[in-house]
Design an enzyme around this catalytic site. Structure first.
Site, PDB file in Angstrom:
ATOM      1  N   GLN A 214       0.828  -1.204   0.000  1.00 41.34           N
ATOM      2  CA  GLN A 214       0.000   0.000   0.000  1.00 41.34           C
ATOM      3  C   GLN A 214       0.867   1.261   0.000  1.00 41.34           C
ATOM      4  O   GLN A 214       0.342   2.364  -0.120  1.00 41.34           O
ATOM      5  CB  GLN A 214      -0.910   0.020   1.236  1.00 41.34           C
ATOM      6  N   ARG A 361      -8.535  -0.129   8.042  1.00 41.33           N
ATOM      7  CA  ARG A 361      -9.523   0.810   7.480  1.00 41.33           C
ATOM      8  C   ARG A 361      -9.821   1.908   8.497  1.00 41.33           C
ATOM      9  O   ARG A 361     -10.974   2.193   8.825  1.00 41.33           O
ATOM     10  CB  ARG A 361     -10.791   0.066   7.100  1.00 41.33           C
ATOM     11  N   CYS A 362      -8.758   2.512   8.953  1.00 41.21           N
ATOM     12  CA  CYS A 362      -8.871   3.417  10.093  1.00 41.21           C
ATOM     13  C   CYS A 362      -7.628   4.277  10.130  1.00 41.21           C
ATOM     14  O   CYS A 362      -6.551   3.816   9.812  1.00 41.21           O
ATOM     15  CB  CYS A 362      -8.969   2.553  11.348  1.00 41.21           C
ATOM     16  N   GLU A 731     -12.659   5.090   5.194  1.00 40.17           N
ATOM     17  CA  GLU A 731     -12.758   4.336   6.442  1.00 40.17           C
ATOM     18  C   GLU A 731     -13.964   4.741   7.282  1.00 40.17           C
ATOM     19  O   GLU A 731     -14.275   4.078   8.265  1.00 40.17           O
ATOM     20  CB  GLU A 731     -11.476   4.521   7.237  1.00 40.17           C
TER      21      GLU A 731
END
Ligand code: CDP
Length: 777
Positions: A214, A361-362, A731
């Protein structure tokens, strides 16, 4: 400022197009490629007495067996962690510190032979007593990390806010609540696991790395720092990586061992992890035990918030947090509420579990913080016997207070929480749902309504506050417009299905009046893309999206000169409107960006550099603060404990929306993950430290069958500091939804006197809570 962009495209076609190309790691098969498989520790805590490679090496096709000792001899045994609070062992060396920890690597001519080789590596272990939770760890009776000078399992203490003032305010509050709230250890569980093809070309001296990354640029820098190979000799390509969700930010042992093997042997080496390897060894999320206290007046005005967290970081502190923020952005724990004072502290501990603490996702511990405050506000509402929507309304940061300085150090950019909640309550029909609930309660039926009015913080930097490995958290964009008006757009981020190929083209198309369909978007190749910090924590739109708009505006500045030259007027007489350059006061006299692009190469003004391209490195002045109001409606079956999510409405405010369909897709996906966390998912270890759910039959991922129907809507308060007013969104649904589900179930169980249950709310857990409550009455 408009509520959504895409006007340039609307003139031609449906703005909601989706584009994309792809090459998956599975497709990458290179000549002479070898395959890596890993040996894992069966023990959560054990001394490694010996490793015998001889039988594995005798297997035809096995080319090498690599152990921690080998890596140590090559000074490659330790990996730096992103924030530098700890370092991580690549292969267990001396001791294995968690079950499934990587102990050795077998390199062979096929994956199957490598796996057979793994069976033949003989490791002699001496099992040791494990430390299975942070409360046991705190006692320091068993010290886990022999390698560290300090003989304690405590990793760090972090705090923010005014401790004394908060304690005094709590003491003098008319009403107080206190609850221990667990955000359980869960896993991003991308369907496509992590993998790498490392290809050392001894002739050119260049290492090409195809990796599920990523953040390819940061990974290239990290590889260069660890191996000593100059950065120009390392080429990272992050192909379409499948799901990421933060799981593909850290560097994992398999990556390192494959790379070492390729460097030594001089042929490509591939490693793709199994499902079990992904669930047992790669970055987990959460595992925060949060003691939350809120003080309030009798009429429901909050007076103080204190949160003390005990965090389980596993065997190494490999949390993917920026350097100055060991507990991430947990300081957002005051949420959407105007607390006069607050204090938050986190103490982190080692345990015999897999390392991690990634931002699933945060935006770095924001999900945990948001869960803590939103659950606690409901508990407070119950104590005050007040409607939870009304309690929230009374305590929201008022619209006219933005930019708002929170007591824990953030400056919220914009928001209208009241309007967002109102929209959600009106749309779901809150008042009539409450009436229906009252009727049902009379009949003993368990219906619940749960609200979450969360505020997030996304888009790290600014660079002055945020860095990874010391590298400032900016991001970048490069735009090159070709003579015929099409172009190539490159960014330092790397999407994993978030649709950057669509939205980035839209941002640039909108700024330049060009057709987004003719703008090729590329990310993830470190030889061509400008340096960036990557895609995670919903930072792409806030940071790289801003860089794209600013690079496009640089192009427009130059284009204006060329337009003036073409129209034979002075630059001061040219203005940009309606997606073209017009001469002020002379209607109809205009040139398009396409005209200008051609002229940039064929007829540039005298003394002007030919060409039309620009680069921008954007260091954001602040983060963005997306928010939302979510409402869940559930029916709980009193006999079975089954929770039926009857309705779920998400009203999100992510500022200006680039692409409504992509945003909707992001929200649907995140809500599905939030639903899974609330009802199904927890990484479970037994008392001996054995990891119990190591595959998708035991660690559940929701399918279309159990996933509820999602309703969505939005409000728009543009971010004042972002060039196009956008905030991140990816997110938000994951951060904002778990507490709406849990609040709804607790609301349903309220008549039974149940005040709090920890996630996941499995049918069994709910059933037991009902039975226990009934037994008491
Ligand atoms: O960093 P990541 O891509 O995961 O998150 P994001 O910046 O929130 O973006 C997720 C997707 O939604 C991207 O394609 C964005 O461009 C898009 N988006 C949008 O269309 N409008 C917004 N205001 C925010 C994001």
């Amino acid at each position: 400022m408009t509520a959504s962009i895409g006007v340039a495209m609307k003139r031609k076609e449906d703005p909601r197009f989706i584009r994309g190309r792809g090459r998956y790691l599975d497709d990458i098969v290179l000549p002479n490629m070898l395959y890596l498989a890993l040996v894992h520790s069966p023990y959560p805590h054990a001394r490694i007495k010996s490793i015998d490679k001889s039988k594995a090496l005798a297997l035809p096709g096995v080319k090498a067996v690599i152990t921690g000792e080998d890596l140590d001899a090559a000074k490659l045994e330790w990996l730096p962690t992103f924030h530098g609070y700890d370092k991580q062992m690549v292969l267990a060396f001396g001791k294995a510190l968690y079950q499934y920890q990587e102990v050795a690597g077998v390199v062979a001519t096929s994956r199957e032979i490598a796996e057979d080789g793994v069976e033949l590596v003989e490791v002699e272990y001496e099992p040791l007593d494990p430390v299975v939770n942070p409360f046991q760890s705190k006692e320091d009776k068993i010290i886990l990390r022999d390698d560290r000078e300090s003989k304690t399992n405590h990793i760090y203490h972090w705090e923010v806010g005014d401790k004394e003032k908060t304690a005094a305010a709590l003491d003098s509050s008319a009403v107080r609540i206190k609850e221990r709230i667990l955000s359980p250890r869960c896993h991003p569980a991308p369907l496509e696991p992590c993998g790498i093809v490392a290809d050392m070309n001894k002739a050119t001296g260049r290492l090409t790395v195809y990796m599920t990354s990523q953040a390819p640029h940061v990974h290239r820098t990290a590889f260069s720092l660890v191996t000593g190979i100059p950065e120009d000799k390392i080429h990272f390509i992050s192909p379409d990586v499948g799901g990421g969700f933060g799981n593909k930010v850290p560097v994992y042992p398999g990556y390192v061992v494959a790379t070492v093997a390729s460097v030594i042997i001089g042929v490509p080496v591939k490693w793709v992890e199994t499902r079990t390897e992904n669930l047992t060894t790669t970055g987990f999320a959460r595992d925060y035990h949060m003691d939350v206290e809120i003080g309030a007046t009798n009429d429901g005005r909050v007076t103080a918030l204190k949160v003390s967290t005990t965090a389980d970081h596993g065997a190494f502190d490999a949390a993917a947090d920026p350097r100055k923020y060991p507990a991430g952005l947990f300081g957002i724990v005051t949420g959407s509420y105007d607390f006069p004072t607050a204090f938050a502290e986190v103490d982190a501990y080692f345990t015999n579990k897999a390392p991690g603490g990634i931002a699933y996702r945060c935006s770095f511990r924001v999900t945990e913080a948001s869960y803590a405050i939103e659950r606690s506000m409901d508990i407070l509402a119950r104590k005050l016997d007040m409607d939870p929507a009304e309690l929230r309304r009374r305590n929201f940061v008022a619209k006219d207070k933005f930019p708002y300085s929170s007591p824990l150090g953030f400056v919220y950019d914009s928001g209208d929480y009241e309007a967002t909640l109102r929209k959600a309550l009106d749309k779901i029909g809150y008042d009539s749902l409450r009436k229906e609930q009252a009727e049902k309660r009379k009949r003993g039926e368990l219906m619940g309504i749960g609200i979450s009015t969360f505020t997030e913080v996304v888009g790290a930097g600014p660079g002055k506050h945020f860095d990874i490995l010391g590298i400032k958290m900016f991001d970048s964009a490069e735009i090159r417009i070709h003579p015929t008006g099409s172009g190539i757009v490159r960014a330092g981020t790397r999407h994993q299905g978030q649709g950057h190929e669509t939205t980035y083209a839209q941002i640039v198309g909108e700024e330049l009046g060009l057709d987004p369909q003719e703008l090729l978007v590329e990310e993830g190749d470190t030889d061509t893309a400008p340096y960036g910090l990557g895609t995670y924590a919903s930072r792409s739109t806030p940071v790289a999206g801003a860089a794209l708009a600013m690079a496009a505006r640089r192009i427009r500045e130059k284009a204006k000169k060329i337009a003036a030259h073409l129209m034979e007027v002075s630059e001061a007489d040219v203005e940009w409107s309606d997606y073209k350059f017009n001469v002020k006061g002379i209607p109809g006299k205009s040139v398009t960006m396409k005209d200008v692009a051609f002229a940039a190469y064929t007829n540039p003004p005298p003394a002007t550099e030919p060409g039309l391209e620009a680069t921008y490195y954007y260091d954001p002045p602040n983060m963005t603060f997306p928010n939302g109001a979510y409402v869940a409606v559930v029916d709980v079956d009193r006999d079975t404990g089954h929770v039926q999510v009857r309705r779920f409405l998400a009203v999100d405010d992510c500022g200006v929306v680039v692409n409504p369909m992509i945003v909707e897709g992001q929200i649907h996906g995140g809500l599905t993950e939030g639903f899974a966390m609330a009802f199904m998912q927890q990484i479970v270890y037994d008392d001996a430290g054995n990891h119990l759910n190591t595959n998708f039959t035991d660690y559940l991922v929701p399918t279309a069958l159990e996933t509820p129907h999602w309703e969505t809507d939005r409000t728009v308060t543009p971010s004042p500091h972002h060039p196009i007013g956008a905030k991140g969104v990816g997110e938000s649904p994951n951060v904002g939804s778990p507490q709406a589900f849990v609040n709804a179930v607790m609301d349903a169980l309220a008549p039974l006197g149940v005040t709090h249950l920890d996630m996941p709310l499995t049918r069994e857990k709910v059933w037991r809570a009902i039975r226990e409550a009934e037994a008491k009455t």
